[in-house]
Design a protein around this motif. Structure first.
Motif, PDB file in Angstrom:
ATOM      1  N   GLY A 192     -16.421  62.756  22.590  1.00 57.06           N
ATOM      2  CA  GLY A 192     -15.879  61.202  23.754  1.00 57.06           C
ATOM      3  C   GLY A 192     -15.634  60.188  22.849  1.00 57.06           C
ATOM      4  N   TRP A 193     -17.163  60.285  22.061  1.00 59.52           N
ATOM      5  CA  TRP A 193     -17.226  59.800  21.294  1.00 59.52           C
ATOM      6  C   TRP A 193     -16.802  59.149  20.160  1.00 59.52           C
ATOM      7  N   TRP A 194     -16.713  60.499  19.315  1.00 58.79           N
ATOM      8  CA  TRP A 194     -15.266  60.833  18.549  1.00 58.79           C
ATOM      9  C   TRP A 194     -14.595  60.414  18.448  1.00 58.79           C
ATOM     10  N   ALA A 195     -13.648  60.960  19.516  1.00 54.96           N
ATOM     11  CA  ALA A 195     -12.542  60.015  20.438  1.00 54.96           C
ATOM     12  C   ALA A 195     -12.199  58.812  20.221  1.00 54.96           C
ATOM     13  N   ALA A 196     -13.381  58.383  20.681  1.00 54.90           N
ATOM     14  CA  ALA A 196     -13.127  56.885  20.688  1.00 54.90           C
ATOM     15  C   ALA A 196     -13.101  56.057  19.184  1.00 54.90           C
ATOM     16  N   LEU A 197     -13.916  56.173  18.419  1.00 56.24           N
ATOM     17  CA  LEU A 197     -14.693  56.383  16.512  1.00 56.24           C
ATOM     18  C   LEU A 197     -13.189  55.504  16.282  1.00 56.24           C
ATOM     19  N   PHE A 198     -12.443  57.390  15.949  1.00 52.26           N
ATOM     20  CA  PHE A 198     -10.660  57.492  16.010  1.00 52.26           C
ATOM     21  C   PHE A 198      -9.857  56.273  16.037  1.00 52.26           C
ATOM     22  N   VAL A 199     -10.357  55.722  17.771  1.00 50.96           N
ATOM     23  CA  VAL A 199      -9.589  54.608  18.267  1.00 50.96           C
ATOM     24  C   VAL A 199     -10.089  53.434  17.017  1.00 50.96           C
ATOM     25  N   LEU A 200     -11.029  53.095  17.686  1.00 51.64           N
ATOM     26  CA  LEU A 200     -11.207  52.253  17.210  1.00 51.64           C
ATOM     27  C   LEU A 200     -11.445  52.114  15.524  1.00 51.64           C
ATOM     28  N   VAL A 201     -11.536  52.674  14.866  1.00 50.05           N
ATOM     29  CA  VAL A 201     -11.245  52.864  12.386  1.00 50.05           C
ATOM     30  C   VAL A 201      -9.799  52.611  12.383  1.00 50.05           C
ATOM     31  N   GLY A 202      -9.026  53.181  13.495  1.00 44.98           N
ATOM     32  CA  GLY A 202      -7.197  53.170  13.572  1.00 44.98           C
ATOM     33  C   GLY A 202      -7.647  51.726  13.766  1.00 44.98           C
ATOM     34  N   PHE A 203      -7.939  51.298  15.052  1.00 44.48           N
ATOM     35  CA  PHE A 203      -7.739  49.975  14.785  1.00 44.48           C
ATOM     36  C   PHE A 203      -7.944  48.529  13.633  1.00 44.48           C
ATOM     37  N   GLY A 204      -8.962  49.178  13.320  1.00 46.55           N
ATOM     38  CA  GLY A 204      -9.240  47.855  11.778  1.00 46.55           C
ATOM     39  C   GLY A 204      -8.326  48.091  11.554  1.00 46.55           C
ATOM     40  N   LEU A 205      -8.193  49.424  10.555  1.00 49.67           N
ATOM     41  CA  LEU A 205      -7.059  49.495   9.426  1.00 49.67           C
ATOM     42  C   LEU A 205      -6.033  49.233  10.028  1.00 49.67           C
ATOM     43  N   ARG A 206      -5.390  48.895  11.811  1.00 44.19           N
ATOM     44  CA  ARG A 206      -4.228  48.475  11.433  1.00 44.19           C
ATOM     45  C   ARG A 206      -4.206  46.414  10.950  1.00 44.19           C
ATOM     46  N   GLY A 207      -5.207  46.554  12.312  1.00 45.78           N
ATOM     47  CA  GLY A 207      -5.925  44.896  11.717  1.00 45.78           C
ATOM     48  C   GLY A 207      -5.470  44.371   9.614  1.00 45.78           C
TER      49      GLY A 207
END
Length: 239
Positions: free
Chosen positions: A114-129
């Motif tokens: 679950g944490w790896w999935a959340a981390l994937f989303v967080l990093v994706g958000f940062g890159l998109r930002g």
């Protein structure tokens, strides 16, 4: 949310984390809860904080981060927007920032996948930002973000991220502070309907944000990173 605003939010989240890191190891401030972080954990926290800097805008179905994971993220943003009362409502509050910190901490401590999935989303958000996209090629931009996020998860999967509540909350706070300096402000004390607004940036995505705010944040991050990792932290942190 424009590319410039996304960049501001990601950079402000990382900058706020780096500014606070030196205080997290001070026993006279946190007492028995003082943290002892390695240099790798400090950097990982910066990555998480940058992604968390975009989290409050999960209430914006037409915003920049809504396209991070294609129809999946657009659907999630649409649901959150409806549940939270629209853009700059419940998710732009101190309650949301604290709730995200607790949620991510629980995932990091009790649910590896679950944490790896959340981390994937967080990093994706940062890159998109940050907006480092291929102009006019949404598919390839999304693919690049997903691959990069996957690499980040792989590099960080072995780190103890029990401290993750701090960078997540600070990343969200960086976003809230930035939005409070623009027209409309934020409902910081939601559910109390009081909008905090101190307009220092009269127009988002304007010349001031492009030419002043973003460069200053980028320079601050470079200076603080060198300062924190170059000897400002207690020696036992740099392992």
């Amino acid at each position: 949310m424009s590319a410039v605003m996304g960049r501001t939010h990601a950079l402000s989240g990382a900058a706020l984390w780096l500014a606070v890191v030196p205080f997290l190891g001070r026993e006279d401030w946190l007492g028995t809860y003082a943290l002892s972080l390695s240099s790798h954990q400090v950097i990982a926290g910066g990555v998480v904080a940058a992604g968390a800097g975009l989290l409050p805008d999960i209430d914006h179905p037409n915003g920049r981060i809504a396209n991070t994971l294609g129809p999946v993220s657009r659907t999630i943003c649409r649901w959150v927007s409806r549940a939270s009362g629209g853009h700059r409502h419940a998710t732009h509050s101190l309650v949301f920032a604290l709730a995200m910190g607790v949620a991510m901490s629980l995932l990091a401590d009790h649910s590896r996948y679950g944490w790896w999935a959340a981390l994937f989303v967080l990093v994706g958000f940062g890159l998109r930002g940050l907006g480092l996209d291929f102009e006019g090629h949404e598919f390839w931009s999304g693919l690049k973000d997903c691959v990069t996020a996957g690499i980040a998860v792989y590099l960080m999967h072995g780190l103890d991220m029990g401290f993750v509540a701090y960078p997540v909350v600070l990343g969200c706070l960086g976003h809230l502070i930035g939005d409070c300096l623009t027209p409309r402000g934020c409902l910081l004390l939601w559910p109390v309907h009081w909008r905090m607004e101190v307009v220092l940036v009269p127009r988002t995505d304007g010349r001031a944000e492009r030419m002043v705010v973003v460069p200053l944040l980028a320079c601050a991050i470079v200076v603080m990173t060198v300062h924190v990792l170059g000897g400002a932290l207690p020696s036992h942190w740099l392992r």
